[in-house]
Design a protein around this motif. Structure first.
Motif, PDB file in Angstrom:
ATOM      1  N   LEU A  37       1.204  -1.235  -0.343  1.00 50.20           N
ATOM      2  CA  LEU A  37      -0.282   0.308   0.320  1.00 50.20           C
ATOM      3  C   LEU A  37       0.477   1.581   0.264  1.00 50.20           C
ATOM      4  CD1 LEU A  37      -2.897   1.165   0.559  1.00 50.20           C
ATOM      5  CD2 LEU A  37      -2.851   1.110   2.560  1.00 50.20           C
ATOM      6  N   LYS A  38       0.856   2.205  -1.347  1.00 50.35           N
ATOM      7  CA  LYS A  38       1.702   3.235  -0.924  1.00 50.35           C
ATOM      8  C   LYS A  38       0.741   4.705  -1.590  1.00 50.35           C
ATOM      9  CE  LYS A  38       5.714   5.603  -3.095  1.00 50.35           C
ATOM     10  NZ  LYS A  38       6.617   4.744  -4.029  1.00 50.35           N
ATOM     11  N   PRO A  39      -0.320   5.095  -0.172  1.00 46.66           N
ATOM     12  CA  PRO A  39      -1.336   5.782  -0.968  1.00 46.66           C
ATOM     13  C   PRO A  39      -0.461   7.287  -1.475  1.00 46.66           C
ATOM     14  CG  PRO A  39      -1.378   5.714   1.059  1.00 46.66           C
ATOM     15  CD  PRO A  39      -0.149   4.628   0.713  1.00 46.66           C
ATOM     16  N   THR A  40       0.888   7.984  -1.379  1.00 51.75           N
ATOM     17  CA  THR A  40       1.453   9.247  -1.521  1.00 51.75           C
ATOM     18  C   THR A  40       2.990   8.616  -1.436  1.00 51.75           C
ATOM     19  OG1 THR A  40       1.753   9.649   1.205  1.00 51.75           O
ATOM     20  CG2 THR A  40       0.053  10.141  -0.198  1.00 51.75           C
ATOM     21  N   ASN A  41       3.736   8.868  -1.820  1.00 55.63           N
ATOM     22  CA  ASN A  41       5.233   8.719  -2.061  1.00 55.63           C
ATOM     23  C   ASN A  41       6.075   9.159  -0.799  1.00 55.63           C
ATOM     24  OD1 ASN A  41       5.313   8.704  -4.484  1.00 55.63           O
ATOM     25  ND2 ASN A  41       5.336  10.696  -5.302  1.00 55.63           N
ATOM     26  N   PHE A  58       4.061   7.311   1.777  1.00 55.16           N
ATOM     27  CA  PHE A  58       3.570   6.777   3.387  1.00 55.16           C
ATOM     28  C   PHE A  58       3.667   6.088   2.160  1.00 55.16           C
ATOM     29  CE2 PHE A  58       0.348   4.263   4.679  1.00 55.16           C
ATOM     30  CZ  PHE A  58       0.672   4.162   5.998  1.00 55.16           C
ATOM     31  N   ASN A  59       4.349   4.763   2.460  1.00 50.57           N
ATOM     32  CA  ASN A  59       3.747   3.012   2.305  1.00 50.57           C
ATOM     33  C   ASN A  59       3.926   2.464   3.325  1.00 50.57           C
ATOM     34  OD1 ASN A  59       6.939   1.308   2.809  1.00 50.57           O
ATOM     35  ND2 ASN A  59       7.180   3.708   1.768  1.00 50.57           N
ATOM     36  N   THR A  60       3.513   1.150   2.863  1.00 45.07           N
ATOM     37  CA  THR A  60       2.776  -0.047   4.272  1.00 45.07           C
ATOM     38  C   THR A  60       3.414  -1.617   3.388  1.00 45.07           C
ATOM     39  OG1 THR A  60       1.607   1.107   6.246  1.00 45.07           O
ATOM     40  CG2 THR A  60       1.443  -1.754   5.473  1.00 45.07           C
ATOM     41  N   ASN A  62       6.248   3.237   5.966  1.00 43.99           N
ATOM     42  CA  ASN A  62       7.532   4.016   6.196  1.00 43.99           C
ATOM     43  C   ASN A  62       6.678   5.428   6.233  1.00 43.99           C
ATOM     44  OD1 ASN A  62      10.130   3.326   6.707  1.00 43.99           O
ATOM     45  ND2 ASN A  62       9.068   1.721   5.017  1.00 43.99           N
ATOM     46  N   TYR A  63       6.830   5.999   6.731  1.00 43.23           N
ATOM     47  CA  TYR A  63       5.983   7.714   6.509  1.00 43.23           C
ATOM     48  C   TYR A  63       7.401   8.659   6.722  1.00 43.23           C
ATOM     49  CZ  TYR A  63       3.512  12.063   6.923  1.00 43.23           C
ATOM     50  OH  TYR A  63       3.458  13.376   6.356  1.00 43.23           O
ATOM     51  N   ASN A  64       7.740   8.943   4.989  1.00 47.42           N
ATOM     52  CA  ASN A  64       8.806  11.052   5.169  1.00 47.42           C
ATOM     53  C   ASN A  64       8.208  11.570   4.757  1.00 47.42           C
ATOM     54  OD1 ASN A  64      10.872  12.239   5.486  1.00 47.42           O
ATOM     55  ND2 ASN A  64      12.277  10.871   3.222  1.00 47.42           N
ATOM     56  N   PHE A  77       7.289  14.656  10.380  1.00 49.82           N
ATOM     57  CA  PHE A  77       7.643  13.325  11.399  1.00 49.82           C
ATOM     58  C   PHE A  77       8.380  12.296  10.319  1.00 49.82           C
ATOM     59  CE2 PHE A  77       5.334   9.782  12.777  1.00 49.82           C
ATOM     60  CZ  PHE A  77       5.862   9.314  13.627  1.00 49.82           C
ATOM     61  N   VAL A  78       8.778  11.139  10.738  1.00 49.37           N
ATOM     62  CA  VAL A  78       9.748  10.669   9.870  1.00 49.37           C
ATOM     63  C   VAL A  78       9.448   8.845  10.655  1.00 49.37           C
ATOM     64  CG1 VAL A  78      11.471   9.534   9.149  1.00 49.37           C
ATOM     65  CG2 VAL A  78      10.631  11.622   8.134  1.00 49.37           C
ATOM     66  N   THR A  79       9.079   8.162  10.271  1.00 51.62           N
ATOM     67  CA  THR A  79       8.925   6.659  11.197  1.00 51.62           C
ATOM     68  C   THR A  79       9.230   5.388  10.608  1.00 51.62           C
ATOM     69  OG1 THR A  79       7.522   6.151  12.415  1.00 51.62           O
ATOM     70  CG2 THR A  79       6.423   6.941  10.622  1.00 51.62           C
ATOM     71  N   GLN A  80       9.807   4.490  11.022  1.00 55.79           N
ATOM     72  CA  GLN A  80      10.139   3.382  10.084  1.00 55.79           C
ATOM     73  C   GLN A  80       9.250   2.378  11.250  1.00 55.79           C
ATOM     74  OE1 GLN A  80      14.189   3.530   8.785  1.00 55.79           O
ATOM     75  NE2 GLN A  80      13.839   3.879   7.163  1.00 55.79           N
ATOM     76  N   LEU A  81       8.340   1.818  10.671  1.00 50.21           N
ATOM     77  CA  LEU A  81       7.989   0.459  11.494  1.00 50.21           C
ATOM     78  C   LEU A  81       8.188  -1.374  11.261  1.00 50.21           C
ATOM     79  CD1 LEU A  81       6.907  -0.188  14.306  1.00 50.21           C
ATOM     80  CD2 LEU A  81       4.342  -0.215  14.093  1.00 50.21           C
ATOM     81  N   ALA A  82       8.782  -2.204  12.341  1.00 50.49           N
ATOM     82  CA  ALA A  82       9.057  -3.411  11.368  1.00 50.49           C
ATOM     83  C   ALA A  82       8.577  -4.019  12.724  1.00 50.49           C
ATOM     84  CB  ALA A  82      10.205  -3.949  10.962  1.00 50.49           C
ATOM     85  N   TRP A  83       6.847  -4.762  11.850  1.00 50.39           N
ATOM     86  CA  TRP A  83       6.897  -6.407  12.772  1.00 50.39           C
ATOM     87  C   TRP A  83       6.773  -6.932  12.079  1.00 50.39           C
ATOM     88  CZ3 TRP A  83       1.850  -8.577  13.133  1.00 50.39           C
ATOM     89  CH2 TRP A  83       1.815  -9.752  13.702  1.00 50.39           C
TER      90      TRP A  83
END
Length: 753
Positions: A613-617, A619-621, A642-644, A648-654
């Motif tokens: 899922l990548k609604p914008t450049n 943000f992607n999941t 990932n959101y840039n 706000f910038v974040t990376q999350l992995a589970w």
């Protein structure tokens, strides 16, 4: 009555004593018409100091000749020569006649003297300057020197256009009336747009003295790459004790620089680091980082991280890679990067590659050692290419009409494999030509391909347990054919006027099918296992998937509406016709092998789902899942986001896994890792953090936090790290001054700032 200003233009100040013309008052009676006379030639325009370095102009309210070699101008004096401008209340010009007949001129300015050159501004009580050489001396001066340095000094001597010697100086890059920081020096030399080297330096916070150093080099380059000392950092670690570190940055040229580091740990020892970086014409670039620690007990530890790519004559490409440390325990103690801290490998490689006539030739030598003990490096598993030669051709069309595509790979390798007890040395030769004929229709893509492979080993496995390289030479041969189908695809367009995201969507759905047949590999158990090349089994399998793509009409870079893929979902599986040799155990497309309730290999692989899922450049999941049909259980789950954004910038992995080995024993994992940065106040306050958490055992593996606060001329950084697996807590504090970087952790993600 105020006298009109006198403007005098001259070259090298000739004729400063010319009399001021007096303009008579107008007559109340009209004058008689004069006889016709030729019009006088217009006066020659004055020279322009900005265009001619030999041109000098002076403007003043009053001027007088003291003697033949001394002129004086007073009242709003404005002197310009070359790129220099001097404004003052009074200026005296002295002319010196030399024995050879040449002249030189010297000036003395007093009373509110202002010196201007480019972005430089200096104001003082007195200025004496030689107009021919540009050398001069300021008394009790204060001002601004480019780029961004405020200076106040008892005496400033101008040696040349870019060099100043300063006595009794105070320096800062802060513009506040009471600067947040400053330093004073008994003497200093300033190289404009380069650095300030000072002796007997006292640093001040506000007006309070903070510390003294005998020598200091302060960089003032526009590109922030001047040679000089970096600001030190202080910190604490529960395992290493109190620490203090500093460094020196050497800007060798625009393409090369070096940094030297020194650290002291109260409970561990002394650390010394070095980093060499270069960047030439792309893709040539390299970073060589080396760190050594002398422990308190006298032993040494080291960590090397080298990575370079260099283009050579003849368009040859050379790469160098080294990643190693003295012991795994040392990595755990000092590496703040969690992946590096948990790595048990030593890796090094060098390769040389060249392309010619459509072929790619490569020579590689590498070594990978894996260690199992945290302190003892004598127990290891080793893999080495000493060396390997490769020749390949990327798939390319054979002629314009046939549509055939041909490519091949070949290798000649000398390999080493073993452990601390025995290292086997043998050779492997491999060649694999491939031929395909793609077909493409509007709704369907078909690509049949065939390949053959011949691999020669000059030794094979044998012995009592069949695990020693004592057998005779072995040849492996197999044939492989495959058919890849993509389509037919079906689509539907949806118009959604007024929708917040897009006014038109498109849904595309279609199957993907791949059939692969590979002839049986004889004597598979006797093949020495070095890498994936040796684990290829004969197979007859079909992979199938359903792929859905979702598009939206969105503004592109040009501002026009363009199709944009914001969602991709693929669900697939593999059916193994032949399973006698455990084909699915070696399938690299799945994270785990699958067995039935009796522990035997299964015909069916897990059902694999991959959602993007990548609604914008920005943000992607990604969401991945594997479901085991034999036990009706989810074997693995993975979610990454990932959101840039601008604030706000974040990376999350589970990831969560529950797989079975061949003995039906469960091997579980359930971990979460993430990082984030919040720009609370843009360019002012930044918060950063990262976390790695073991959800299975409900314990924190490692967490970090970083706060950075920037003001007009300095920045403050506070960092903390807590590591559960090494039972350590760390705290670190550093300051960055304008034009001066600071040192972070040499063994962290960002060793230097």
């Amino acid at each position: 009555m105020r006298l009109p200003a006198l403007a005098l233009f001259c070259t090298l100040l000739p004729g400063l004593a010319a009399a001021q013309a007096v303009v008579p008052p107008p007559s109340p009676f009209p004058a008689p018409s004069p006889a016709a006379t030729p019009s006088p030639a217009p006066p020659e325009p004055p020279c322009d100091p900005a265009k001619s370095p030999d041109c000098t102009t002076i403007t003043a309210n009053k001027q007088e000749k003291i003697d033949a070699f001394h002129y004086r101008a007073t009242g709003f004096v404005d002197l310009q020569f070359g790129d220099i401008r001097i404004q003052t209340d009074q200026i005296d010009v002295y002319t010196t006649v030399h024995p050879d007949g040449t002249e030189s001129k010297r000036i003395e300015a007093s009373g509110n003297v202002v010196f201007l050159r480019g972005d430089e501004r200096l104001a003082g009580e007195k200025l004496a300057m030689d107009l021919d050489t540009g050398r001069g001396t300021f008394e009790n001066a204060i001002g601004y020197m480019q780029p961004g340095v405020f200076v106040e000094a008892r005496r400033i001597e101008r040696i040349s256009a870019d060099t100043y010697k300063i006595e009794g100086g105070h320096f800062t890059s802060c513009s506040q009336p009471t600067p947040r920081w400053s330093f004073s020096a008994s003497s200093a030399t300033m190289q404009v747009d380069d650095h300030i080297s000072a002796t007997n330096v006292i640093f001040r916070v506000k007006a309070v003295p903070a510390f003294y150093i005998p020598y200091f080099m302060y960089p003032i380059s526009h590109d922030q790459r001047s040679t000089g000392f970096l600001m030190p950092h202080v910190g604490y670690s529960s395992t290493r004790g109190y620490s203090v570190g500093g460094g020196f940055f050497w800007a060798m040229s625009r393409s090369f620089d070096q940094t030297f580091y020194a650290d002291n740990y109260s409970l561990y020892g002394h650390g010394f680091g070095h980093e060499l970086r270069y960047m030439l014409k792309s893709p040539s670039r390299g970073t060589f980082r080396s760190y050594f620690i002398k422990r308190i007990d006298g032993g040494w530890e080291h960590d090397l991280a080298w990575n370079a790519v260099q283009m050579l004559p003849g368009q040859a490409r050379m790469t160098v890679y080294v990643q190693e440390s003295s012991t795994f325990n040392f990595d755990q103690q000092f590496q703040e990067n969690l992946d590096r801290a948990l790595t048990r490998n030593r890796r090094s490689s060098v390769s040389l590659q060249k392309t010619f006539f459509g072929l790619t030739a490569q020579a590689v030598a590498d070594s990978t050692d894996t260690y199992f003990d945290t302190t003892d490096t004598s127990s290891f598993d080793r893999r080495r290419h000493l060396p390997s030669l490769y020749l390949s051709m990327a798939p390319r069309k054979l002629g314009k009409k046939t549509g055939l595509v041909f490519g091949f790979d070949s290798a000649a390798e000398r390999l080493q494999k073993g452990n601390e007890e025995r290292v086997d040395d043998y050779k492997r030769f491999d060649v694999r030509p491939q031929l395909s004929r793609p077909f493409s229709l509007s709704f369907l893509q078909v690509n049949p391909s065939v390949q053959v492979r011949e691999t020669h080993y000059d030794a094979s496995l044998g012995g009592r347990n069949g695990n020693k390289l004592v057998g005779p030479p072995l040849d492996r041969e197999y044939f492989e054919g495959s058919l890849d189908l993509r389509g037919p695809t079906f689509s539907k367009v949806l118009d959604t006027p007024g929708n917040f995201y897009s006014e038109r969507y498109k849904h595309v759905i279609g199957p993907e099918v791949n059939w692969t047949y590979r002839s049986k590999v004889e004597q598979f158990s006797e093949i020495p296992r070095f890498d994936w090349t040796d684990t290829v089994l004969g197979t007859n399998q079909i992979s199938y998937a359903l792929v859905q793509r979702f598009y939206a009409k969105r503004p592109g870079r040009s501002g026009k509406l363009e199709p944009y893929e914001f969602l991709n979902w693929r669900v697939g599986q593999t059916y193994y016709v032949d399973i006698a040799d455990g084909q699915n155990e070696f399938d690299p497309n799945y994270s785990s092998a699958v067995f039935d309730a009796n522990g035997n290999p299964s015909h069916l692989s897990p059902i694999q789902s991959r959602l993007r899922l990548k609604p914008t450049n920005a943000f992607n999941t990604n969401f991945d899942m594997e479901y085991d049909l034999n036990f009706h259980a989810v074997r693995s789950l993975g979610l990454s986001t990932n959101y840039n954004g601008s604030r706000f910038v974040t990376q999350l992995a589970w990831s969560r896994g529950k797989r079975l080995d061949q003995f039906l024993q469960g091997v579980n994992r359930n971990t979460m890792r993430g990082s984030a940065a919040v720009f609370v106040l843009p360019r002012r306050l930044t918060l950063q953090g990262s976390v790695a958490y073991d959800l299975l055992n409900k314990e924190m593996i490692q967490s970090t936090a970083r706060l950075r606060y920037d003001v007009q001329c300095c920045g403050f950084i506070v960092e903390t790290l807590q590591s559960q697996f090494r039972q350590d807590r760390q705290y670190r504090f550093s300051i960055e001054l304008a034009n001066i970087g600071s040192i972070g952790s040499f063994m962290g993600d960002q060793p230097a700032g």
